[in-house]
Design an enzyme around this catalytic site. Structure first.
Site, PDB file in Angstrom:
ATOM      1  N   SER A 139       0.843  -1.197   0.000  1.00 20.28           N
ATOM      2  CA  SER A 139       0.000   0.000   0.000  1.00 20.28           C
ATOM      3  C   SER A 139       0.877   1.246   0.000  1.00 20.28           C
ATOM      4  O   SER A 139       1.561   1.549   0.987  1.00 20.28           O
ATOM      5  CB  SER A 139      -0.909   0.020   1.237  1.00 20.28           C
ATOM      6  OG  SER A 139      -1.462   1.319   1.375  1.00 20.28           O
ATOM      7  N   GLY A 179      -9.477   4.014   6.385  1.00 22.01           N
ATOM      8  CA  GLY A 179      -9.224   5.433   6.601  1.00 22.01           C
ATOM      9  C   GLY A 179      -7.769   5.764   6.840  1.00 22.01           C
ATOM     10  O   GLY A 179      -7.307   6.822   6.425  1.00 22.01           O
ATOM     11  N   PHE A 180      -7.056   4.858   7.503  1.00 23.04           N
ATOM     12  CA  PHE A 180      -5.674   5.186   7.877  1.00 23.04           C
ATOM     13  C   PHE A 180      -4.804   3.933   7.865  1.00 23.04           C
ATOM     14  O   PHE A 180      -5.289   2.845   8.184  1.00 23.04           O
ATOM     15  CB  PHE A 180      -5.638   5.815   9.283  1.00 23.04           C
ATOM     16  CG  PHE A 180      -6.461   7.060   9.372  1.00 23.04           C
ATOM     17  CD1 PHE A 180      -5.914   8.294   9.018  1.00 23.04           C
ATOM     18  CD2 PHE A 180      -7.801   7.006   9.753  1.00 23.04           C
ATOM     19  CE1 PHE A 180      -6.689   9.451   9.069  1.00 23.04           C
ATOM     20  CE2 PHE A 180      -8.583   8.161   9.801  1.00 23.04           C
ATOM     21  CZ  PHE A 180      -8.031   9.388   9.452  1.00 23.04           C
ATOM     22  N   ASP A 231      -6.617  -6.478   4.169  1.00 26.75           N
ATOM     23  CA  ASP A 231      -6.039  -5.136   4.164  1.00 26.75           C
ATOM     24  C   ASP A 231      -6.214  -4.521   5.541  1.00 26.75           C
ATOM     25  O   ASP A 231      -7.349  -4.338   6.003  1.00 26.75           O
ATOM     26  CB  ASP A 231      -6.772  -4.305   3.095  1.00 26.75           C
ATOM     27  CG  ASP A 231      -6.230  -2.888   2.951  1.00 26.75           C
ATOM     28  OD1 ASP A 231      -5.199  -2.569   3.565  1.00 26.75           O
ATOM     29  OD2 ASP A 231      -6.867  -2.103   2.212  1.00 26.75           O
ATOM     30  N   GLY A 232      -5.079  -4.192   6.163  1.00 26.61           N
ATOM     31  CA  GLY A 232      -5.123  -3.525   7.467  1.00 26.61           C
ATOM     32  C   GLY A 232      -4.360  -4.314   8.515  1.00 26.61           C
ATOM     33  O   GLY A 232      -4.785  -5.410   8.888  1.00 26.61           O
ATOM     34  N   GLY A 233      -3.207  -3.790   8.906  1.00 26.09           N
ATOM     35  CA  GLY A 233      -2.449  -4.443   9.969  1.00 26.09           C
ATOM     36  C   GLY A 233      -1.819  -5.766   9.554  1.00 26.09           C
ATOM     37  O   GLY A 233      -1.502  -6.601  10.407  1.00 26.09           O
ATOM     38  N   GLY A 254       0.991  -1.949   4.332  1.00 27.57           N
ATOM     39  CA  GLY A 254       1.477  -0.579   4.251  1.00 27.57           C
ATOM     40  C   GLY A 254       2.660  -0.388   5.176  1.00 27.57           C
ATOM     41  O   GLY A 254       3.819  -0.480   4.784  1.00 27.57           O
ATOM     42  N   MET A 264      -9.255   7.823  -1.011  1.00 30.41           N
ATOM     43  CA  MET A 264     -10.189   8.224   0.059  1.00 30.41           C
ATOM     44  C   MET A 264     -10.738   9.604  -0.232  1.00 30.41           C
ATOM     45  O   MET A 264      -9.988  10.497  -0.654  1.00 30.41           O
ATOM     46  CB  MET A 264      -9.464   8.241   1.405  1.00 30.41           C
ATOM     47  CG  MET A 264      -8.778   6.921   1.738  1.00 30.41           C
ATOM     48  SD  MET A 264      -8.104   6.952   3.414  1.00 30.41           S
ATOM     49  CE  MET A 264      -7.119   5.460   3.411  1.00 30.41           C
ATOM     50  N   MET A 273     -11.664  -6.199   4.954  1.00 28.08           N
ATOM     51  CA  MET A 273     -10.893  -5.198   5.713  1.00 28.08           C
ATOM     52  C   MET A 273     -10.627  -5.722   7.123  1.00 28.08           C
ATOM     53  O   MET A 273     -11.549  -6.169   7.801  1.00 28.08           O
ATOM     54  CB  MET A 273     -11.660  -3.878   5.823  1.00 28.08           C
ATOM     55  CG  MET A 273     -11.854  -3.100   4.521  1.00 28.08           C
ATOM     56  SD  MET A 273     -10.343  -2.479   3.768  1.00 28.08           S
ATOM     57  CE  MET A 273      -9.595  -1.523   5.084  1.00 28.08           C
ATOM     58  N   HIS A 287      -0.975  -1.321  -4.298  1.00 31.40           N
ATOM     59  CA  HIS A 287      -2.283  -1.009  -3.718  1.00 31.40           C
ATOM     60  C   HIS A 287      -2.409   0.507  -3.562  1.00 31.40           C
ATOM     61  O   HIS A 287      -1.585   1.149  -2.905  1.00 31.40           O
ATOM     62  CB  HIS A 287      -2.405  -1.696  -2.358  1.00 31.40           C
ATOM     63  CG  HIS A 287      -3.750  -1.599  -1.723  1.00 31.40           C
ATOM     64  ND1 HIS A 287      -4.821  -2.400  -2.092  1.00 31.40           N
ATOM     65  CD2 HIS A 287      -4.205  -0.806  -0.727  1.00 31.40           C
ATOM     66  CE1 HIS A 287      -5.869  -2.099  -1.343  1.00 31.40           C
ATOM     67  NE2 HIS A 287      -5.532  -1.131  -0.503  1.00 31.40           N
ATOM     68  N   ASP A 320      -4.717   3.476  -2.282  1.00 33.38           N
ATOM     69  CA  ASP A 320      -5.848   3.779  -1.395  1.00 33.38           C
ATOM     70  C   ASP A 320      -6.439   5.138  -1.735  1.00 33.38           C
ATOM     71  O   ASP A 320      -5.818   6.179  -1.501  1.00 33.38           O
ATOM     72  CB  ASP A 320      -5.380   3.756   0.063  1.00 33.38           C
ATOM     73  CG  ASP A 320      -5.198   2.338   0.572  1.00 33.38           C
ATOM     74  OD1 ASP A 320      -6.147   1.544   0.449  1.00 33.38           O
ATOM     75  OD2 ASP A 320      -4.110   2.035   1.095  1.00 33.38           O
ATOM     76  N   HIS A 362      -8.144   0.706  -4.487  1.00 32.05           N
ATOM     77  CA  HIS A 362      -9.120   0.479  -3.418  1.00 32.05           C
ATOM     78  C   HIS A 362      -9.891   1.784  -3.218  1.00 32.05           C
ATOM     79  O   HIS A 362      -9.377   2.731  -2.621  1.00 32.05           O
ATOM     80  CB  HIS A 362      -8.354   0.060  -2.151  1.00 32.05           C
ATOM     81  CG  HIS A 362      -9.214  -0.130  -0.942  1.00 32.05           C
ATOM     82  ND1 HIS A 362      -8.683  -0.272   0.317  1.00 32.05           N
ATOM     83  CD2 HIS A 362     -10.568  -0.224  -0.792  1.00 32.05           C
ATOM     84  CE1 HIS A 362      -9.663  -0.430   1.192  1.00 32.05           C
ATOM     85  NE2 HIS A 362     -10.816  -0.395   0.549  1.00 32.05           N
ATOM     86  N   MET A 378     -12.242   3.961  -1.521  1.00 32.85           N
ATOM     87  CA  MET A 378     -12.998   4.233  -0.290  1.00 32.85           C
ATOM     88  C   MET A 378     -13.716   5.550  -0.521  1.00 32.85           C
ATOM     89  O   MET A 378     -13.387   6.595   0.068  1.00 32.85           O
ATOM     90  CB  MET A 378     -12.033   4.296   0.908  1.00 32.85           C
ATOM     91  CG  MET A 378     -11.522   2.917   1.309  1.00 32.85           C
ATOM     92  SD  MET A 378     -10.015   2.980   2.301  1.00 32.85           S
ATOM     93  CE  MET A 378      -8.798   3.087   1.000  1.00 32.85           C
ATOM     94  N   GLY A 410      -1.425   1.869   9.398  1.00 37.90           N
ATOM     95  CA  GLY A 410      -0.789   1.742  10.708  1.00 37.90           C
ATOM     96  C   GLY A 410      -1.719   1.407  11.857  1.00 37.90           C
ATOM     97  O   GLY A 410      -1.343   1.566  13.021  1.00 37.90           O
TER      98      GLY A 410
HETATM   99  C1  DX5 Z   1      -6.735   1.579   5.190  1.00 38.18           C
HETATM  100  C2  DX5 Z   1      -6.164   1.215   3.852  1.00 38.18           C
HETATM  101  C3  DX5 Z   1      -5.036   0.264   3.923  1.00 38.18           C
HETATM  102  C4  DX5 Z   1      -3.853   0.741   4.725  1.00 38.18           C
HETATM  103  C5  DX5 Z   1      -2.961  -0.415   5.058  1.00 38.18           C
HETATM  104  O1  DX5 Z   1      -7.902   2.266   5.000  1.00 38.18           O
HETATM  105  O2  DX5 Z   1      -7.161   0.627   3.041  1.00 38.18           O
HETATM  106  O3  DX5 Z   1      -4.654  -0.155   2.618  1.00 38.18           O
HETATM  107  O4  DX5 Z   1      -3.114   1.711   4.029  1.00 38.18           O
HETATM  108  O5  DX5 Z   1      -1.941   0.038   5.891  1.00 38.18           O
HETATM  109  P1  DX5 Z   1      -1.355  -0.890   7.058  1.00 38.18           P
HETATM  110  O6  DX5 Z   1      -0.819  -2.142   6.385  1.00 38.18           O
HETATM  111  O7  DX5 Z   1      -0.294  -0.047   7.670  1.00 38.18           O
HETATM  112  O8  DX5 Z   1      -2.483  -1.224   7.978  1.00 38.18           O
HETATM  113 ZN    ZN Z   2      -6.557  -0.337   1.141  1.00 39.51          ZN
END
Ligand code: DX5
Ligand code: ZN
Length: 242
Positions: free
Chosen positions: A19, A157-158, A191-193, A213, A48, A152, A44, A46, A77, A79, A160
């Site tokens: 990401s 949204g973010f 996706d996420g963490g 990410g 938003m 997800m 990837h 993102d 992706h 959002m 980390g």
């Molecule tokens: C969150 C995004 C993710 C995010 C992943 O809304 O869709 O793609 O950037 O970042 P990490 O891997 O740090 O959770």
């Molecule tokens: Zn994403």
């Protein structure tokens, strides 16, 4: 083979999708080159809109610039609210995979129909994303025709944020429902963490496309981090549990 994965899922390629949200937006050409060198399968992106999620990132012009900077597949992706209004712009810009959120189609199935048809008409891949509070069932009306489902594992949204382990059963539910609908080979993206601490459990549940990410771009060596995450997925696929 890991017990629990169907033969179809156990044979699916494992794909890493870094990401770029965690990368340096002033150096995206280098980010793309590094990830290509690392053997990542796609990038990837993102998107938003400050409405569907409480953050604003990037849009079609940046996708267009990335398109001219790399041959890697661009995994967009979205959002955003009203993805059907913007899908053509992302396809024109060079998106290879467009994933929109199931929640944006609630109450108006036409939204999903338009996005799916637009992608298929251009020979591009299309996916539906599920927020953590959205049940697996929300994608079932379209599951037979999807290329990918994105489960997800954080609230969008973010980058980390902390991985939500309570989403793992949803991965297995989507895999089973896809098989029942004749689409056992659908890509399931998480996706996420995602990182070394979480890759094994999502792989064993049936995910085969991994967005990461911070685990990549905040690592000392982002190129090596891609290989390490892939290694974790391969190990989880091939090592019996327990
Ligand atoms: C969150 C995004 C993710 C995010 C992943 O809304 O869709 O793609 O950037 O970042 P990490 O891997 O740090 O959770
Ligand atoms: Zn994403």
């Amino acid at each position: 083979m890991v017990e629990g994965l169907s033969p179809e899922r156990a044979a699916l390629p494992l794909k890493i999708s870094p990401s770029i949200l965690s990368g340096d937006f002033a150096a995206l050409r280098q980010v793309a080159a590094d990830m290509e060198l690392a053997g990542a399968d796609m990038l990837h992106v993102d998107v938003m809109d400050g409405h569907f999620v409480p953050n604003i990132t990037i849009g079609p012009p940046v996708v267009k610039s990335l398109r001219s900077a790399t041959d890697m597949a661009l995994d967009c992706h979205l959002m955003i609210t009203d993805p059907h209004r913007y899908v053509e712009s992302f396809l024109d810009a060079g998106a290879d995979i467009v994933t929109f959120h199931a929640e944006t189609a609630t109450g108006d199935p036409d939204v999903a129909r338009k996005v799916i048809d637009a992608c298929k008409a251009r020979g591009k891949r299309v996916g539906i994303a599920l927020r953590p509070d959205t049940p697996a069932e929300a994608c079932y009306p379209w599951l037979a025709e999807l290329d990918m489902v994105l489960v997800m594992t954080v609230y969008p949204g973010f980058s980390g944020q902390k991985f939500m382990a309570d989403q793992i059963p949803k991965i297995a539910a989507v895999a089973a429902a896809a098989a029942e609908r004749g689409n056992a080979g659908v890509d399931i993206q998480v996706d996420g963490g995602i990182g070394l601490a979480t890759i094994a459990e999502v792989t064993r549940a049936g995910a085969n496309v991994f967005v990461a990410g911070n685990a990549i771009f905040k690592a000392d060596n982002p190129i090596a981090a891609v290989s390490a995450i892939r290694g974790g997925a391969v190990a989880a696929r091939t090592t019996p549990v327990g």
